[in-house]
Write a protein that holds these residues in place. Sequence first.
Motif, short mmCIF file in Angstrom:
data_model
loop_
_atom_site.label_atom_id
_atom_site.label_comp_id
_atom_site.label_asym_id
_atom_site.label_seq_id
_atom_site.Cartn_x
_atom_site.Cartn_y
_atom_site.Cartn_z
N THR A 38 0.81 -1.22 0.00
CA THR A 38 0.00 0.00 0.00
C THR A 38 0.84 1.27 0.00
O THR A 38 0.30 2.36 -0.12
CB THR A 38 -0.91 0.04 1.24
OG1 THR A 38 -0.08 0.03 2.41
CG2 THR A 38 -1.87 -1.14 1.26
N ALA A 40 2.18 2.63 2.50
CA ALA A 40 1.75 3.43 3.65
C ALA A 40 2.91 4.28 4.15
O ALA A 40 4.07 3.90 4.03
CB ALA A 40 1.25 2.52 4.77
N ASP A 53 -10.18 1.86 15.59
CA ASP A 53 -10.52 1.89 14.17
C ASP A 53 -9.36 2.37 13.29
O ASP A 53 -9.49 2.41 12.07
CB ASP A 53 -11.73 2.79 13.92
CG ASP A 53 -12.97 2.25 14.61
OD1 ASP A 53 -13.13 1.01 14.69
OD2 ASP A 53 -13.79 3.07 15.08
N LEU A 54 -8.23 2.73 13.88
CA LEU A 54 -7.09 3.24 13.13
C LEU A 54 -6.55 2.18 12.18
O LEU A 54 -6.28 1.05 12.58
CB LEU A 54 -5.99 3.68 14.10
CG LEU A 54 -4.75 4.31 13.47
CD1 LEU A 54 -5.10 5.63 12.82
CD2 LEU A 54 -3.69 4.50 14.52
N ASP A 55 -6.40 2.53 10.90
CA ASP A 55 -5.88 1.62 9.89
C ASP A 55 -4.60 2.23 9.31
O ASP A 55 -4.67 3.14 8.48
CB ASP A 55 -6.91 1.41 8.79
CG ASP A 55 -6.42 0.50 7.68
OD1 ASP A 55 -5.34 -0.14 7.84
OD2 ASP A 55 -7.11 0.40 6.66
N ALA A 57 -2.68 1.31 7.03
CA ALA A 57 -2.62 1.22 5.56
C ALA A 57 -3.33 2.38 4.88
O ALA A 57 -3.09 2.65 3.70
CB ALA A 57 -3.21 -0.11 5.09
N ALA A 58 -4.19 3.08 5.60
CA ALA A 58 -4.93 4.20 5.02
C ALA A 58 -4.06 5.44 4.81
O ALA A 58 -4.44 6.35 4.08
CB ALA A 58 -6.12 4.56 5.91
N PHE A 59 -2.88 5.47 5.41
CA PHE A 59 -2.02 6.65 5.32
C PHE A 59 -1.10 6.55 4.10
O PHE A 59 0.11 6.36 4.20
CB PHE A 59 -1.23 6.84 6.61
CG PHE A 59 -2.10 7.13 7.78
CD1 PHE A 59 -2.70 8.37 7.91
CD2 PHE A 59 -2.37 6.16 8.73
CE1 PHE A 59 -3.54 8.65 8.97
CE2 PHE A 59 -3.20 6.43 9.80
CZ PHE A 59 -3.79 7.67 9.92
N THR A 60 -1.70 6.70 2.93
CA THR A 60 -0.96 6.69 1.67
C THR A 60 -0.34 8.07 1.44
O THR A 60 -0.74 9.05 2.09
CB THR A 60 -1.90 6.35 0.51
OG1 THR A 60 -2.91 7.37 0.44
CG2 THR A 60 -2.54 4.97 0.69
N VAL A 63 -2.89 10.90 1.00
CA VAL A 63 -3.64 11.16 2.24
C VAL A 63 -2.79 11.94 3.23
O VAL A 63 -3.24 12.91 3.84
CB VAL A 63 -4.14 9.84 2.86
CG1 VAL A 63 -4.69 10.06 4.25
CG2 VAL A 63 -5.19 9.19 1.96
N ARG A 67 -3.29 15.67 4.87
CA ARG A 67 -3.31 15.87 6.32
C ARG A 67 -2.32 16.96 6.75
O ARG A 67 -2.63 17.80 7.59
CB ARG A 67 -2.96 14.57 7.06
CG ARG A 67 -4.06 13.54 7.02
CD ARG A 67 -3.66 12.27 7.76
NE ARG A 67 -3.74 12.52 9.20
CZ ARG A 67 -2.70 12.48 10.04
NH1 ARG A 67 -1.50 12.20 9.61
NH2 ARG A 67 -2.88 12.72 11.31
#
Length: 87
Positions: A38, A40, A53-55, A57-60, A63, A67
């Motif tokens: 990913t 990340a 709920d922190l993922d 892999a969502a920090f591409t 993204v 931020r």
Amino acid sequence: MIGGTLKRVGARHAKVDAKMNGHGQQVVAPYSIRPVRTAAVATPLAWDAVDDDLDPAAFTPPVVRERVERDGDLGAALLRGRQGLEL
């Protein structure tokens, strides 16, 4: 990551045993792209963003860039002299 002991040493000092934990035992700098599919990014977070709920892999890269533009560089304090640690 602090993976060891934290104890009071004198009135104004603390000893932090920051052993590297886990496979590979690597230290990763803020905003480094991780070697995963990913891509990340190792991203500084505010404590209120850390929950079940922190993922990671969502920090591409896109993204994280959004931020930083929105919230500023949360890692900037790491470069400004001494940091305090409340015991």
